[in-house]
Design a protein around this motif. Structure first.
Motif, PDB file in Angstrom:
ATOM      1  N   VAL A  42     -45.670   4.583  16.467  1.00  0.00           N
ATOM      2  CA  VAL A  42     -45.755   4.990  15.063  1.00  0.00           C
ATOM      3  C   VAL A  42     -44.723   6.072  14.766  1.00  0.00           C
ATOM      4  N   VAL A  43     -44.605   7.038  15.695  1.00  0.00           N
ATOM      5  CA  VAL A  43     -43.634   8.117  15.507  1.00  0.00           C
ATOM      6  C   VAL A  43     -42.211   7.558  15.523  1.00  0.00           C
ATOM      7  N   MET A  44     -41.916   6.663  16.477  1.00  0.00           N
ATOM      8  CA  MET A  44     -40.583   6.067  16.538  1.00  0.00           C
ATOM      9  C   MET A  44     -40.252   5.275  15.285  1.00  0.00           C
ATOM     10  N   TYR A  45     -41.217   4.550  14.771  1.00  0.00           N
ATOM     11  CA  TYR A  45     -40.999   3.772  13.554  1.00  0.00           C
ATOM     12  C   TYR A  45     -40.721   4.688  12.374  1.00  0.00           C
ATOM     13  N   ALA A  46     -41.481   5.794  12.305  1.00  0.00           N
ATOM     14  CA  ALA A  46     -41.287   6.741  11.202  1.00  0.00           C
ATOM     15  C   ALA A  46     -39.905   7.384  11.272  1.00  0.00           C
ATOM     16  N   MET A  47     -39.451   7.679  12.487  1.00  0.00           N
ATOM     17  CA  MET A  47     -38.131   8.297  12.638  1.00  0.00           C
ATOM     18  C   MET A  47     -37.000   7.338  12.284  1.00  0.00           C
ATOM     19  N   SER A  48     -37.218   6.056  12.469  1.00  0.00           N
ATOM     20  CA  SER A  48     -36.169   5.073  12.192  1.00  0.00           C
ATOM     21  C   SER A  48     -36.032   4.742  10.723  1.00  0.00           C
ATOM     22  N   LYS A  49     -36.965   5.081   9.903  1.00  0.00           N
ATOM     23  CA  LYS A  49     -36.912   4.797   8.473  1.00  0.00           C
ATOM     24  C   LYS A  49     -36.076   5.856   7.756  1.00  0.00           C
ATOM     25  N   ILE A  50     -35.136   5.404   6.903  1.00  0.00           N
ATOM     26  CA  ILE A  50     -34.284   6.304   6.132  1.00  0.00           C
ATOM     27  C   ILE A  50     -34.719   6.287   4.678  1.00  0.00           C
ATOM     28  N   ASP A  51     -34.879   7.455   4.149  1.00  0.00           N
ATOM     29  CA  ASP A  51     -35.204   7.559   2.738  1.00  0.00           C
ATOM     30  C   ASP A  51     -33.914   7.306   1.943  1.00  0.00           C
ATOM     31  N   ALA A  52     -33.780   6.129   1.373  1.00  0.00           N
ATOM     32  CA  ALA A  52     -32.543   5.731   0.702  1.00  0.00           C
ATOM     33  C   ALA A  52     -32.200   6.667  -0.451  1.00  0.00           C
ATOM     34  N   LYS A  53     -33.202   7.077  -1.197  1.00  0.00           N
ATOM     35  CA  LYS A  53     -32.940   7.955  -2.345  1.00  0.00           C
ATOM     36  C   LYS A  53     -32.400   9.301  -1.892  1.00  0.00           C
ATOM     37  N   LYS A  54     -33.042   9.861  -0.852  1.00  0.00           N
ATOM     38  CA  LYS A  54     -32.588  11.162  -0.365  1.00  0.00           C
ATOM     39  C   LYS A  54     -31.188  11.042   0.247  1.00  0.00           C
ATOM     40  N   TYR A  55     -30.922   9.918   0.913  1.00  0.00           N
ATOM     41  CA  TYR A  55     -29.601   9.710   1.509  1.00  0.00           C
ATOM     42  C   TYR A  55     -28.521   9.640   0.426  1.00  0.00           C
ATOM     43  N   ASP A  56     -28.803   8.944  -0.668  1.00  0.00           N
ATOM     44  CA  ASP A  56     -27.845   8.847  -1.766  1.00  0.00           C
ATOM     45  C   ASP A  56     -27.572  10.200  -2.390  1.00  0.00           C
ATOM     46  N   VAL A  57     -28.628  10.983  -2.565  1.00  0.00           N
ATOM     47  CA  VAL A  57     -28.469  12.317  -3.148  1.00  0.00           C
ATOM     48  C   VAL A  57     -27.579  13.177  -2.259  1.00  0.00           C
ATOM     49  N   LEU A  58     -27.832  13.139  -0.934  1.00  0.00           N
ATOM     50  CA  LEU A  58     -27.036  13.918   0.006  1.00  0.00           C
ATOM     51  C   LEU A  58     -25.584  13.456   0.006  1.00  0.00           C
ATOM     52  N   SER A  59     -25.382  12.137  -0.009  1.00  0.00           N
ATOM     53  CA  SER A  59     -24.030  11.588   0.009  1.00  0.00           C
ATOM     54  C   SER A  59     -23.245  12.023  -1.228  1.00  0.00           C
ATOM     55  N   GLN A  60     -23.852  11.935  -2.400  1.00  0.00           N
ATOM     56  CA  GLN A  60     -23.169  12.326  -3.629  1.00  0.00           C
ATOM     57  C   GLN A  60     -22.867  13.814  -3.653  1.00  0.00           C
ATOM     58  N   ALA A  61     -23.771  14.622  -3.122  1.00  0.00           N
ATOM     59  CA  ALA A  61     -23.561  16.065  -3.098  1.00  0.00           C
ATOM     60  C   ALA A  61     -22.377  16.431  -2.206  1.00  0.00           C
ATOM     61  N   LEU A  62     -22.298  15.811  -1.030  1.00  0.00           N
ATOM     62  CA  LEU A  62     -21.170  16.069  -0.135  1.00  0.00           C
ATOM     63  C   LEU A  62     -19.860  15.620  -0.755  1.00  0.00           C
ATOM     64  N   LYS A  63     -19.868  14.432  -1.360  1.00  0.00           N
ATOM     65  CA  LYS A  63     -18.655  13.913  -1.981  1.00  0.00           C
ATOM     66  C   LYS A  63     -18.182  14.826  -3.103  1.00  0.00           C
ATOM     67  N   SER A  64     -19.119  15.324  -3.893  1.00  0.00           N
ATOM     68  CA  SER A  64     -18.764  16.203  -5.005  1.00  0.00           C
ATOM     69  C   SER A  64     -18.129  17.483  -4.494  1.00  0.00           C
ATOM     70  N   GLU A  65     -18.665  18.045  -3.403  1.00  0.00           N
ATOM     71  CA  GLU A  65     -18.123  19.281  -2.861  1.00  0.00           C
ATOM     72  C   GLU A  65     -16.733  19.082  -2.277  1.00  0.00           C
TER      73      GLU A  65
END
Length: 250
Positions: A34-57
């Motif tokens: 269960v822990v391994m499965y939870a770690m393998s899941k990526i929050d797509a929304k949070k990833y997009d937010v992080l990606s856009q923030a880095l790109k903007s900077e």
């Protein structure tokens, strides 16, 4: 009798203890997966937010380096490159436009005066090449310009001052040896003399800047046709005026 029953009861209890250990192991494995499965899941929304923030900077004009270079240098396509790169691109486009206009004007002059058999012009990788037939410019085996060549040379001279380019004047001959008694030692001398005659006309008569020009002789080393017929040899006897794309270094 009571003692025997007690031993039997203890043996039964000990025999069933492995079930508890097995159940604990299964539970731990379930928690692990269960822990391994939870770690393998990526929050797509949070990833997009992080990606856009880095790109903007990274793309901010003053975030890390001046001129909007960011962390990826002057070639950053989002900012269109540095000011120097932009200037170089603009200069290149201006030079190409000049060559395009030059070719159009020369071709129009050739068509207007029906000089297609004596003169041709083409855009080549080196630049705009203007080819003049040798008999249009000179008598056979001679390097003195004919008066009939003056109008086209004057027309070219009127177009060259506005060009920010080096102009190469190149003499060519066929592969036949010169006639006995010629003032030139060989085809190298003849091709060089013809090149210099055209250059001197531009410099001495038309008063153009001599720094714009270079003179080159090729003799018969760069034919445009096989030297197996009189017609082909006539094609090879020529003077080429090449407005170069690459500027010549002093």
């Amino acid at each position: 009798m009571a003692r025997r029953n007690r031993r039997k009861h203890q043996q039964q209890e000990n025999h069933e203890r492995w079930l508890i250990t097995y159940a604990d192991l299964i539970t731990l494995l379930l928690i692990f997966f269960v822990v391994m499965y939870a770690m393998s899941k990526i929050d797509a929304k949070k990833y997009d937010v992080l990606s856009q923030a880095l790109k903007s900077e990274f793309l901010k004009a003053d975030s890390i380096m001046q001129q909007g270079e960011g962390v990826i240098g002057a070639a950053n396509p989002a900012k269109g490159g540095s000011d120097e790169t932009k200037r170089e691109q603009q200069e290149k486009e201006h030079e190409e436009k000049q060559l395009e206009n030059l070719l159009e004007q020369i071709q129009a002059y050739i068509d207007e005066h029906q000089l297609q058999t004596q003169i041709s012009a083409a855009d080549t990788p080196r630049g705009v090449a203007i080819t003049l037939n040798d008999l249009f410019l000179f008598d056979l085996g001679n390097a003195e310009l004919k008066p009939a060549a003056f109008p086209i040379l004057n027309q070219l001279a009127s177009l060259f001052p506005s060009l920010d380019a080096t102009i190469s004047i190149e003499g060519h001959t066929d592969n036949l040896p010169l006639a006995t008694g010629s003032v030139f030692r060989d085809n190298w001398g003849l091709s060089q003399a013809r090149s210099l005659s055209v250059l001197r006309y531009f410099v001495n008569h038309a008063k153009l800047d001599e720094k714009k020009f270079i003179s080159t002789s090729y003799a018969d080393t760069r034919p445009v046709a096989d030297n197996n017929t009189p017609e082909n040899r006539a094609k090879n006897r020529r003077v080429e005026i090449v407005v170069l794309r690459e500027k010549s270094t002093p």
